[in-house]
Design an enzyme around this catalytic site. Structure first.
Site, PDB file in Angstrom:
ATOM      1  N   ASP A  29       8.060 -91.556  74.069  1.00 17.43           N
ATOM      2  CA  ASP A  29       8.414 -92.810  74.740  1.00 17.43           C
ATOM      3  C   ASP A  29       7.111 -93.377  75.248  1.00 17.43           C
ATOM      4  OD1 ASP A  29      10.931 -90.742  75.958  1.00 17.43           O
ATOM      5  OD2 ASP A  29      11.238 -92.301  74.466  1.00 17.43           O
ATOM      6  N   ASP A  38      22.112 -96.004  72.444  1.00 15.83           N
ATOM      7  CA  ASP A  38      22.045 -95.330  73.752  1.00 15.83           C
ATOM      8  C   ASP A  38      23.456 -95.384  74.314  1.00 15.83           C
ATOM      9  OD1 ASP A  38      18.793 -96.709  74.742  1.00 15.83           O
ATOM     10  OD2 ASP A  38      19.349 -95.084  73.377  1.00 15.83           O
TER      11      ASP A  38
HETATM   12  P1  0VR Z   1      14.860 -85.571  76.326  1.00 22.81           P
HETATM   13  O1  0VR Z   1      14.623 -84.706  75.117  1.00 22.81           O
HETATM   14  O2  0VR Z   1      16.076 -85.188  77.095  1.00 22.81           O
HETATM   15  O3  0VR Z   1      13.634 -85.713  77.181  1.00 22.81           O
HETATM   16  O4  0VR Z   1      15.150 -87.090  75.851  1.00 22.81           O
HETATM   17  C1  0VR Z   1      15.002 -87.504  74.514  1.00 22.81           C
HETATM   18  C2  0VR Z   1      15.318 -89.007  74.476  1.00 22.81           C
HETATM   19  O5  0VR Z   1      16.535 -89.300  75.108  1.00 22.81           O
HETATM   20  C3  0VR Z   1      14.253 -89.790  75.217  1.00 22.81           C
HETATM   21  O6  0VR Z   1      13.004 -89.408  74.809  1.00 22.81           O
HETATM   22  C4  0VR Z   1      14.353 -91.310  74.958  1.00 22.81           C
HETATM   23  O7  0VR Z   1      15.368 -91.685  74.077  1.00 22.81           O
HETATM   24  C5  0VR Z   1      14.564 -91.977  76.281  1.00 22.81           C
HETATM   25  N1  0VR Z   1      14.620 -93.407  76.139  1.00 22.81           N
HETATM   26  C6  0VR Z   1      14.361 -95.568  77.166  1.00 22.81           C
HETATM   27  C7  0VR Z   1      14.012 -94.205  77.110  1.00 22.81           C
HETATM   28  C8  0VR Z   1      13.093 -93.662  78.004  1.00 22.81           C
HETATM   29  C9  0VR Z   1      12.536 -94.504  78.979  1.00 22.81           C
HETATM   30  C10 0VR Z   1      12.898 -95.850  79.063  1.00 22.81           C
HETATM   31  C11 0VR Z   1      13.815 -96.384  78.154  1.00 22.81           C
HETATM   32  C12 0VR Z   1      15.314 -96.174  76.190  1.00 22.81           C
HETATM   33  O8  0VR Z   1      15.579 -97.394  76.319  1.00 22.81           O
HETATM   34  O9  0VR Z   1      15.766 -95.466  75.258  1.00 22.81           O
END
Ligand code: 0VR
Length: 250
Positions: free
Chosen positions: A11, A130
């Site tokens: 990210d 999401d």
């Molecule tokens: P973890 O493996 O649980 O850390 O998460 C994987 C994944 O959900 C995240 O890297 C990513 O999809 C989070 N997405 C967003 C975001 C992160 C910060 C701000 C916005 C977004 O819009 O998807």
């Protein structure tokens, strides 16, 4: 049997890798090109670069980030965040992305999925969904998780497959950054509803969680927190996936 993929997620905000919980409290997690190169060296099958910068100006600099990552890795590179139209998708693909991931822009104008698939091929177009739990189902979130739509996540995945998306990136917002495991019921519902590959995302703490997600029907598992925090490595989890009976690329 198609080999399962392990996909580290970067990210990126204003040119730096960030990580938070449920998209909040973003902390610095390093340089995108360095991170991508390290994950590729450790057996990553693909890299997802997700631009979570807010300002349009910060988004303009992200082509530099894509180019810097592209130079360092030979594995497929998926880029998402702020893909709004044919021009922004083309700019990313010409800079070196192999695939683009759409979220908010596709919800605003579903025909964009079809237009991009026709221009670049279905394999180059992912729909990033999401999803936030809503009782016994999940609703689609847009704009970095700040807006909850009326769309059911499974129905939306079916619609996007019909529109031409070649893959689904399915992120459980409630699980993001929590290390509490993937949202298995959501993964099972979506992966049994569409024929295109589904990438599970959000909540991974270890290889066991990844095996659970793959057994629930995911074709690939994405993780960010556990890799960025050095709790494990891609090759370590792939070794455990093999021991768990999963077919993974060496
Ligand atoms: P973890 O493996 O649980 O850390 O998460 C994987 C994944 O959900 C995240 O890297 C990513 O999809 C989070 N997405 C967003 C975001 C992160 C910060 C701000 C916005 C977004 O819009 O998807």
């Amino acid at each position: 049997m198609l080999k399962k993929r392990v996909i580290p997620c970067l990210d990126v905000k204003d040119g730096r890798v960030v990580k938070g919980v449920r998209f909040q409290g973003l902390r610095d997690a390093g340089d995108p090109a360095e991170r991508a190169a390290s994950y590729a060296d450790h057996g990553a099958d693909e890299i997802l670069l997700l631009d979570v910068s807010a300002t349009i100006e910060a988004r303009r600099t992200r082509l530099e980030t894509v180019a810097a990552v592209r130079e360092r890795i030979a594995i497929p590179l998926v880029v998402g965040g702020g893909v709004r139209d044919e021009e922004s998708a083309r700019a990313l693909l010409e800079t070196g992305a192999d695939k683009v991931a759409l979220n908010s822009a596709a919800v605003a104008d579903p025909s964009l999925v079809t237009r991009l698939a026709r221009l670049f091929g279905a394999q180059a177009v992912l729909i990033a969904i999401d999803a936030a739990r809503a009782g016994t189902s999940w609703r689609v979130l847009v704009r970095s998780g700040t807006v909850t739509t009326e769309l059911d996540a499974t129905d939306w995945a079916i619609e996007c497959e019909r529109l031409g998306a070649g893959e689904v990136l399915l992120t459980a917002w409630d699980r993001d950054g929590t290390r509490s495991g993937y949202e298995l019921e959501l993964i099972a519902r979506v992966s049994s509803a569409v024929r295109v590959p589904v990438i599970a995302s959000g909540g991974a703490a270890n290889a066991h969680h990844m095996i659970e997600a793959l057994r629930a029907g995911a074709d690939a598992v994405l993780a960010a927190s556990i890799f960025h925090d050095g709790e494990t490595t891609v090759d370590a989890v792939k070794q455990e996936l093999r021991l768990g009976g999963m077919e993974v690329r060496t």
